[in-house]
Motif scaffolding. Structure first.
Motif: not given
Length: 305
Positions: A176-177, A179-181, A184, A244
């Motif tokens: 999850e970390l 996918e969220r970063t 970026d 994040l």
């Protein structure tokens, strides 16, 4: 003197490896495609040979960098005594012929800024510079190094080794970390965005005790990991670092990298290689603040087919 291009064979190793070593001597911390020569994704491997002496004076490799869309990475290196545009062209044309027929979308290649004639050649072939990887090195034996002057954020930092023991959901949290970063990280402008992958989690040279994870309560909010070069090397490679968005600007990335530096110092390592894109100003700032110093710039070029 006559030269021919033929398939690279295992018997060529004694002549090919010195060429690789010379080319990457200035580019420590970078990996050559020669190290992947026996892998399935190596699609073309050619040698440039002096017909009279059978001496290999250059090589060319084409690696399947990404499968969807199909993108190839090209590596061409010539012996220092044979850096001639005509010879470079022989290898390039022989290696890239037929790429459009297999629906390859792009070719990427990497050159040092000092390789001026190669850069000029590839630009004439339609390659465009996307970015530069600034290669930096942290000398852990430098007596002036002071990582304790930086304020620590109010977060907890753990390791992958520990989380694997105590948290049955560690893998899902890391994914999850990631996918969220993922989006970026700076990307190649000429290529479509790639979907997240978690290959970094499974690198065989990751050090789980030096794979640091920042937490806010039970939430994973950032990570930074160190990798080995080999079992005998006294130097390490700094892998990806990501935080994040809502926790950036608070010193989390700096704190994670400090943990890595302390791990390396405690375990007798001499230094840490890493790199960042010249477009990644925040990471450049963190690296400079902690003492990494630039030693070479690698130009990344690519050509859409």
């Amino acid at each position: 003197m006559t030269f021919i291009v033929r398939k690279l064979s295992k018997d060529d190793g004694e002549m090919v490896y010195p060429i690789r070593q010379e080319a990457y001597r200035q580019n420590k911390g970078a990996s050559s495609l020669i190290d992947k020569i026996d892998k399935d994704r190596m699609k073309v491997q050619l040698a440039l040979v002096n017909r009279g002496s059978n001496m290999v004076i250059g090589y060319s490799l084409l690696w399947e960098q990404v499968t969807s869309p199909l993108i190839h990475r090209l590596e061409i290196q010539l012996h220092p005594d044979y850096k001639i545009v005509e010879l470079l062209n022989m290898l390039y044309q022989s290696t890239t012929q037929g790429l459009s027929e297999i629906d390859s979308k792009a070719i990427q290649t990497r050159l040092l800024e000092s390789q001026t004639y190669e850069l000029e050649y590839f630009i004439k072939q339609g390659f465009l510079e996307d970015h530069r990887m600034e290669k930096v090195y942290l000398d852990l034996q430098d007596k002036s190094l002071n990582i304790h002057e930086h304020a620590q954020p109010n977060i907890s930092i753990t390791t992958l080794a520990k989380e694997k023991r105590v948290d049955g959901h560690y893998n899902e949290k890391l994914k999850e970390l990631n996918e969220r970063t993922w989006f970026d990280f700076p990307r190649e402008a000429l290529l479509p965005p790639m979907p997240p992958n978690d290959n970094w989690l499974h690198y065989e040279n990751n050090i789980e005790e030096a794979f640091f994870i920042a937490k806010d309560g039970n939430q994973f909010i950032g990570y930074s990991h160190l990798c080995t070069f080999s079992d005998t090397s006294k130097k390490l490679l700094q892998g990806n670092t990501a935080v994040l968005g809502e926790f950036r600007g608070k010193g989390v990335a700096t704190a994670l990298k400090i943990e890595g530096i302390q791990y390396a110092q405690a375990n007798g390592y001499e230094g840490i290689f890493t790199s960042h894109r010249n477009t990644n100003i925040p990471m450049n700032t963190v690296n400079e603040k902690l003492g990494w110093k630039r030693y070479v710039s690698e130009v990344r070029l690519q050509k859409l087919l």
